[in-house]
Design a protein around this motif. Sequence first.
Motif, PDB file in Angstrom:
ATOM      1  N   ALA A   2     -38.607  70.345 -33.593  1.00  0.00           N
ATOM      2  CA  ALA A   2     -38.255  69.219 -34.448  1.00  0.00           C
ATOM      3  C   ALA A   2     -36.798  68.859 -34.217  1.00  0.00           C
ATOM      4  N   ASP A   3     -36.404  67.730 -34.774  1.00  0.00           N
ATOM      5  CA  ASP A   3     -35.020  67.263 -34.730  1.00  0.00           C
ATOM      6  C   ASP A   3     -34.522  67.020 -33.306  1.00  0.00           C
ATOM      7  N   GLU A   4     -35.417  66.706 -32.396  1.00  0.00           N
ATOM      8  CA  GLU A   4     -35.022  66.278 -31.066  1.00  0.00           C
ATOM      9  C   GLU A   4     -34.805  64.763 -31.065  1.00  0.00           C
ATOM     10  N   THR A   5     -34.108  64.289 -30.035  1.00  0.00           N
ATOM     11  CA  THR A   5     -34.010  62.854 -29.782  1.00  0.00           C
ATOM     12  C   THR A   5     -34.742  62.556 -28.483  1.00  0.00           C
ATOM     13  N   ILE A   6     -35.691  61.635 -28.570  1.00  0.00           N
ATOM     14  CA  ILE A   6     -36.485  61.235 -27.408  1.00  0.00           C
ATOM     15  C   ILE A   6     -36.089  59.813 -27.031  1.00  0.00           C
ATOM     16  N   GLY A   7     -35.670  59.626 -25.801  1.00  0.00           N
ATOM     17  CA  GLY A   7     -35.336  58.302 -25.310  1.00  0.00           C
ATOM     18  C   GLY A   7     -36.513  57.674 -24.585  1.00  0.00           C
ATOM     19  N   VAL A 195     -29.990  62.152 -25.020  1.00  0.00           N
ATOM     20  CA  VAL A 195     -31.314  62.461 -25.540  1.00  0.00           C
ATOM     21  C   VAL A 195     -31.743  63.832 -25.036  1.00  0.00           C
ATOM     22  N   ASP A 196     -32.709  64.415 -25.733  1.00  0.00           N
ATOM     23  CA  ASP A 196     -33.238  65.702 -25.303  1.00  0.00           C
ATOM     24  C   ASP A 196     -34.294  65.540 -24.210  1.00  0.00           C
ATOM     25  N   ARG A 197     -35.088  64.496 -24.338  1.00  0.00           N
ATOM     26  CA  ARG A 197     -36.109  64.192 -23.334  1.00  0.00           C
ATOM     27  C   ARG A 197     -36.138  62.683 -23.149  1.00  0.00           C
ATOM     28  N   LEU A 198     -36.635  62.255 -21.969  1.00  0.00           N
ATOM     29  CA  LEU A 198     -36.615  60.839 -21.639  1.00  0.00           C
ATOM     30  C   LEU A 198     -37.960  60.415 -21.061  1.00  0.00           C
ATOM     31  N   VAL A 199     -38.432  59.244 -21.485  1.00  0.00           N
ATOM     32  CA  VAL A 199     -39.655  58.646 -20.954  1.00  0.00           C
ATOM     33  C   VAL A 199     -39.288  57.318 -20.309  1.00  0.00           C
TER      34      VAL A 199
END
Length: 402
Positions: A2-7, A195-199
Amino acid sequence: MADETIGIVGAGIVGLATGRHIALRRPGTRVVVLEKESRVAVHQTGHNSGVVHAGIYYPPGSLKARLTVRGVALLREYCRDRGLPYEEIGKLVVAVRPDELGRMENLYERARNNHVPELRKVSKEEIKEIEPHAGGLAALHSPRTAITDYPAIAREFAKDIEAAGGEVRLGFPVASITRVPGGIEVASGQEAVRVDRLVLCAGLRSDSVARLARDSEEPRIVPFRGEYMLLRPERAHLVRGLVYPVPDPRYPFLGVHFTPRVDGSVEVGPNAVLALAREGYRRSQVSPRDLARLAAYPGTWRMAARHWRTGLKEYRGSLSRAAFMKDAGRYVPGVGVADVVRGGAGVRAQALDPDGTLVDDFRIHRTGRITAVRNAPSPAATASLAIAEHITDAVFGDVSGV
C-alpha cells in the motif's frame, strides 16, 4: 504494498482505465496519469468510431479475444451505471462475393469459440429484413454489438481516478524516464515526478516512450490514417445498424463499413493509408523526423514489398471520393458519391515487427518496475476495462504479461 505511487504515461482510454482500476483495487495507492495534451482522450480514443466490438474477429485464446469478450460485459455495466450511451444496434458482416463465403464461415466458427452472444448466419433474404437497403449473398448477424461514446467514458474514468485521490496531470510531455533507487523518475522539462512503478500507455508514441525507458526497440509503431465519409443527414435512414465487410485475414483492419454514431450521424469508412506523421490526421501533415524513422526501419520496407498493391488501392480511395465509395456501395447499393461528404479521420497506432508483419494481438509486458503496452489497437477501447485488469495483474506480479 500500500501507499505506493503508480505512474501512468498516457491519458487515452487504456491509460485512464488502468489508473482507475489500480486506484480502486488497491486502496492507499496513489495514481498519477501523465499526459502531454491539454485534455484527455485527444488521439486514438478521441477519433474512435464508437463501436463496442463483440469478439467476432479474434483468434480464440488470443489476448484480444479473451479481453474483448470480458471487456464488453464490463463496459456495458459501467455505461449503464453512469448513464453513458450504450446502444445495441447490431452488426451485419456481409459477404458480397462467392469467394467470401468460406471466410465468413471461418469467422462464424471463430465467433462461436469466443462465445459471441446470439450470433447467427443469415440469408440474402434475411439481410433485407435486418437492413432493407443492404446487399449481399449472406451475412453474420451480431444483434448485441453496440455503439457508445468513448471520449465521454474516458472523461468519466479520469473523474474516478481523481475521486480516489489520484491525479491526471495534463500538459506533461514525457522527456525522460530514469530508474532511481527504489523507483522511477519521469521528467518533463524542469518538472519531475517520482513513482514506485510505471505503466506506459502512450498509443501513437508507445515505441518512442518505451525507448526512453530502455525497453526493446521492437515492435515499432507505424501510423495508419483512417479517413471517413459521412452520410448526408437526409440519407442516414438508409442504415439502421452496423454494416461491415468480411475482412481480409492478411490485415488487422476491418475494411470500409457503415457506422451509425450515438449522435445520429452515419460514418462510412475508414480506409487505411500510411500517415506521414505520428499524429497526421490530414494529408498535409508531414513530419520529416517520423518519416526518417519509418524509412530507417527494415520492417517498413518489408511491409511495403508485401502489401504495396493494397496500399495503392487505399491511396486511390483517399484521393477520390468515387473510388472510396465504389467498395462501400456494394454493401448498401443505394448509397453513392452524392450521398456523402468528407468526414473526419483518425490515426491508428499499428505495431510492426522487423520482418514486416503487422502485429495483430495486444502486446503488454513488464520489465522490472515498468509495464509497457506496445500494441493496443482496436478493439482496445472495447476491451479497456479488461485490459486494465490484465495490466494491473502484470504491474503487481500476478501475471508475466504478453
